[in-house]
Design a protein around this motif. Structure first.
Motif, mmCIF file in Angstrom:
data_model
loop_
_atom_site.group_PDB
_atom_site.id
_atom_site.type_symbol
_atom_site.label_atom_id
_atom_site.label_comp_id
_atom_site.label_asym_id
_atom_site.label_seq_id
_atom_site.Cartn_x
_atom_site.Cartn_y
_atom_site.Cartn_z
ATOM 1 N N ARG A 50 5.241 10.572 -6.282
ATOM 2 C CA ARG A 50 5.723 11.365 -5.148
ATOM 3 C C ARG A 50 4.602 11.964 -4.307
ATOM 4 N NH1 ARG A 50 9.316 8.725 -6.764
ATOM 5 N NH2 ARG A 50 11.464 9.375 -7.194
ATOM 6 N N VAL A 51 3.516 11.207 -4.113
ATOM 7 C CA VAL A 51 2.498 11.705 -3.182
ATOM 8 C C VAL A 51 3.130 11.830 -1.797
ATOM 9 C CG1 VAL A 51 0.520 10.775 -4.443
ATOM 10 C CG2 VAL A 51 1.654 9.355 -2.713
ATOM 11 N N ASP A 52 2.640 12.770 -1.010
ATOM 12 C CA ASP A 52 3.210 13.002 0.312
ATOM 13 C C ASP A 52 2.775 11.941 1.319
ATOM 14 O OD1 ASP A 52 4.391 15.321 -0.684
ATOM 15 O OD2 ASP A 52 2.625 16.529 -0.210
ATOM 16 N N GLY A 53 1.638 11.305 1.080
ATOM 17 C CA GLY A 53 1.144 10.292 2.006
ATOM 18 C C GLY A 53 0.051 9.462 1.363
ATOM 19 N N LEU A 54 -0.355 8.413 2.059
ATOM 20 C CA LEU A 54 -1.355 7.485 1.543
ATOM 21 C C LEU A 54 -2.429 7.206 2.589
ATOM 22 C CD1 LEU A 54 1.015 4.824 -0.082
ATOM 23 C CD2 LEU A 54 -0.492 6.369 -1.342
ATOM 24 N N VAL A 55 -3.681 7.159 2.147
ATOM 25 C CA VAL A 55 -4.800 6.650 2.947
ATOM 26 C C VAL A 55 -5.290 5.411 2.210
ATOM 27 C CG1 VAL A 55 -7.101 7.093 3.864
ATOM 28 C CG2 VAL A 55 -5.419 8.953 3.755
ATOM 29 N N ILE A 56 -5.267 4.256 2.880
ATOM 30 C CA ILE A 56 -5.530 2.993 2.185
ATOM 31 C C ILE A 56 -6.589 2.167 2.915
ATOM 32 C CG2 ILE A 56 -4.519 0.842 1.331
ATOM 33 C CD1 ILE A 56 -1.817 2.177 1.275
ATOM 34 N N VAL A 57 -7.584 1.702 2.161
ATOM 35 C CA VAL A 57 -8.480 0.637 2.624
ATOM 36 C C VAL A 57 -7.906 -0.643 2.013
ATOM 37 C CG1 VAL A 57 -10.818 -0.277 2.620
ATOM 38 C CG2 VAL A 57 -10.462 2.202 2.653
ATOM 39 N N PRO A 58 -7.103 -1.393 2.744
ATOM 40 C CA PRO A 58 -6.321 -2.470 2.124
ATOM 41 C C PRO A 58 -7.173 -3.616 1.596
ATOM 42 C CG PRO A 58 -6.141 -2.567 4.514
ATOM 43 C CD PRO A 58 -6.876 -1.298 4.201
ATOM 44 N N ALA A 59 -6.752 -4.149 0.458
ATOM 45 C CA ALA A 59 -7.437 -5.299 -0.133
ATOM 46 C C ALA A 59 -6.789 -6.608 0.303
ATOM 47 C CB ALA A 59 -7.411 -5.194 -1.658
ATOM 48 N N GLY A 60 -5.486 -6.579 0.540
ATOM 49 C CA GLY A 60 -4.772 -7.787 0.937
ATOM 50 C C GLY A 60 -4.480 -7.803 2.428
ATOM 51 N N ARG A 61 -3.893 -8.899 2.878
ATOM 52 C CA ARG A 61 -3.558 -9.065 4.293
ATOM 53 C C ARG A 61 -2.081 -8.790 4.573
ATOM 54 N NH1 ARG A 61 -7.048 -12.146 7.593
ATOM 55 N NH2 ARG A 61 -8.996 -12.772 6.588
ATOM 56 N N ILE A 121 -1.898 13.727 -1.866
ATOM 57 C CA ILE A 121 -1.918 12.456 -1.146
ATOM 58 C C ILE A 121 -2.690 11.449 -1.988
ATOM 59 C CG2 ILE A 121 -1.718 13.470 1.155
ATOM 60 C CD1 ILE A 121 -4.724 13.003 1.543
ATOM 61 N N GLY A 122 -2.372 10.183 -1.824
ATOM 62 C CA GLY A 122 -3.082 9.131 -2.537
ATOM 63 C C GLY A 122 -4.100 8.476 -1.630
ATOM 64 N N ALA A 131 2.298 3.061 -7.863
ATOM 65 C CA ALA A 131 2.129 4.111 -8.873
ATOM 66 C C ALA A 131 1.987 5.481 -8.210
ATOM 67 C CB ALA A 131 0.901 3.811 -9.736
ATOM 68 N N LEU A 132 1.247 5.534 -7.119
ATOM 69 C CA LEU A 132 1.085 6.799 -6.403
ATOM 70 C C LEU A 132 2.396 7.235 -5.757
ATOM 71 C CD1 LEU A 132 -2.392 6.120 -4.772
ATOM 72 C CD2 LEU A 132 -1.896 7.896 -6.472
ATOM 73 N N ILE A 133 3.122 6.284 -5.198
ATOM 74 C CA ILE A 133 4.417 6.609 -4.588
ATOM 75 C C ILE A 133 5.393 7.107 -5.652
ATOM 76 C CG2 ILE A 133 6.449 5.589 -3.468
ATOM 77 C CD1 ILE A 133 4.392 3.764 -1.941
ATOM 78 N N ASP A 134 5.364 6.488 -6.836
ATOM 79 C CA ASP A 134 6.229 6.935 -7.930
ATOM 80 C C ASP A 134 5.911 8.362 -8.354
ATOM 81 O OD1 ASP A 134 7.507 4.515 -7.944
ATOM 82 O OD2 ASP A 134 6.447 3.704 -9.691
#
Length: 352
Positions: free
Chosen positions: A130-141, A77-78, A125-128
């Motif tokens: 093929r990570v199974d999922g993402l945990v994100i602290v978003p920087a943008g809105r 996961i990313g 880049a992480l999706i490319d």
């Protein structure tokens, strides 16, 4: 070549499963079964294959293995955070890693530096990969760039801030109420001139905490004074300069509310350099290492980072396990920790 002797190979290529099979004296299919943990393989053969793999320095190609599996999972996961070096980000990452490790999943981490363009770049880049999922602290809105990926099956959970223009799970702190609690705590010790120092007002969490600060003053019938509100960004150096400027005003504040951990650390440094740590009250939002052993200790509104990370990871893995329920936001409460700095009374000296 005799059994037990590594076969010759190019020094520039990685050892292959075929080479392991040759060294162990077994079929390639047997090596594959050992690598994939098939329990019916004879233990003596397992030991022989592992010994051969160790001699050759063989490591399985997990990406290739995932492509052969029916679900296409990569067991990765990313995780994208503001800054991996920040104590909040580090604690959040470690908690997600602990949950992922129990599932045999690797966490790939990147820092966003509050840059929306970097967020998009690293997420893609992480999706490319093929990570199974993402945990994100978003920087943008705006996270609408992830809609197509979400529809394609990439699971994602947002932490600390909700996603913008994207319907997705999120885990956040009660930022506004936490700020209200911090300011009210300073009001109870007689302070009426309470300064605000925080991150950039364009950041959602900073905006929520600033809103809580203003709301608490309004309820207390104290007029907001723009002269003692500073949006410094998350730089210790900028917070030091802002604190020095505030205390040099003709009518300086008697108390500080700092709404981000690095801003809090900068304010602490400035107060100590000026010898004002025992006369200016101070409450920070978010805890940080060694806050409890300073003199005075730093009173904080602590976020439950471990609970946030655990909840986010569990939500993500539920999605990966097939949960298709509606997206939801979980709000984790903050907690006031009194250590001395926030209890310094207006016009008086605090106690160690």
């Amino acid at each position: 070549m005799t059994q037990g002797e590594p076969p010759p190979r190019s020094t520039r290529s990685r050892p292959t499963m075929r080479e392991v099979a040759a060294l162990a004296g077994v079929a390639i299919k047997t090596v594959s079964r050992v690598v994939n943990g098939v329990p019916t393989v004879d233990p003596a053969i397992v030991a022989r294959v592992r010994e051969a793999a160790d001699k050759l320095g063989y490591r399985p190609n997990l990406t290739a293995s995932s492509l052969r599996r029916g679900d296409g999972r990569t067991a990765t996961i990313g995780m994208l955070v503001e800054d991996a070096a920040n104590p909040f980000s580090a604690a959040l990452t470690r908690t997600v890693e602990n949950v992922a490790r129990q599932r045999g999943v690797l966490v790939l981490v990147g820092s966003l530096d509050e840059d929306p363009a970097r967020e998009r770049e690293l997420a893609r880049a992480l999706i490319d990969r093929r990570v199974d999922g993402l945990v994100i602290v978003p920087a943008g809105r705006d996270q609408s760039y992830l809609i197509s990926e979400q529809h394609s099956g990439t699971c994602m959970v947002f932490v600390d801030r909700e996603a913008g223009l994207l319907d997705a799970d999120a885990v956040v702190s009660d930022n506004r109420q936490g700020a209200v609690t911090a300011v009210n705590h300073l009001l109870t010790t007689g302070h009426r001139r309470i300064a605000y120092l925080g991150d950039r007002a364009t950041i959602p969490t900073a905006a929520q905490r600033f809103d809580g600060y203003r709301h608490a003053l309004e309820v207390a019938h104290i007029e907001y004074d723009d002269e003692i509100a500073r949006h410094t960004g998350s730089s210790e150096e900028a917070a030091i300069a802002a604190t020095e400027q505030l205390l040099a005003l003709p009518n300086p504040p008697t108390a500080l509310f700092t709404s981000q951990n690095l801003v809090t650390i900068g304010a602490v440094r400035a107060l100590r350099a000026l010898g004002r740590q025992h006369t200016v009250a101070h409450v920070g939002f978010d805890d940080f290492p060694l806050a409890d052993i300073l003199s005075p200790g730093i009173t904080v509104l602590a976020q439950d980072v471990e609970q946030m990370g655990q909840t986010a990871a569990e939500m993500l893995f539920r999605r990966l396990d097939g949960d298709e329920s509606s997206a939801r936001t979980v709000t984790v409460p903050t907690r006031l920790i009194e250590r001395g700095s926030g209890e310094i009374p207006a016009g008086g000296l605090g106690h160690d």
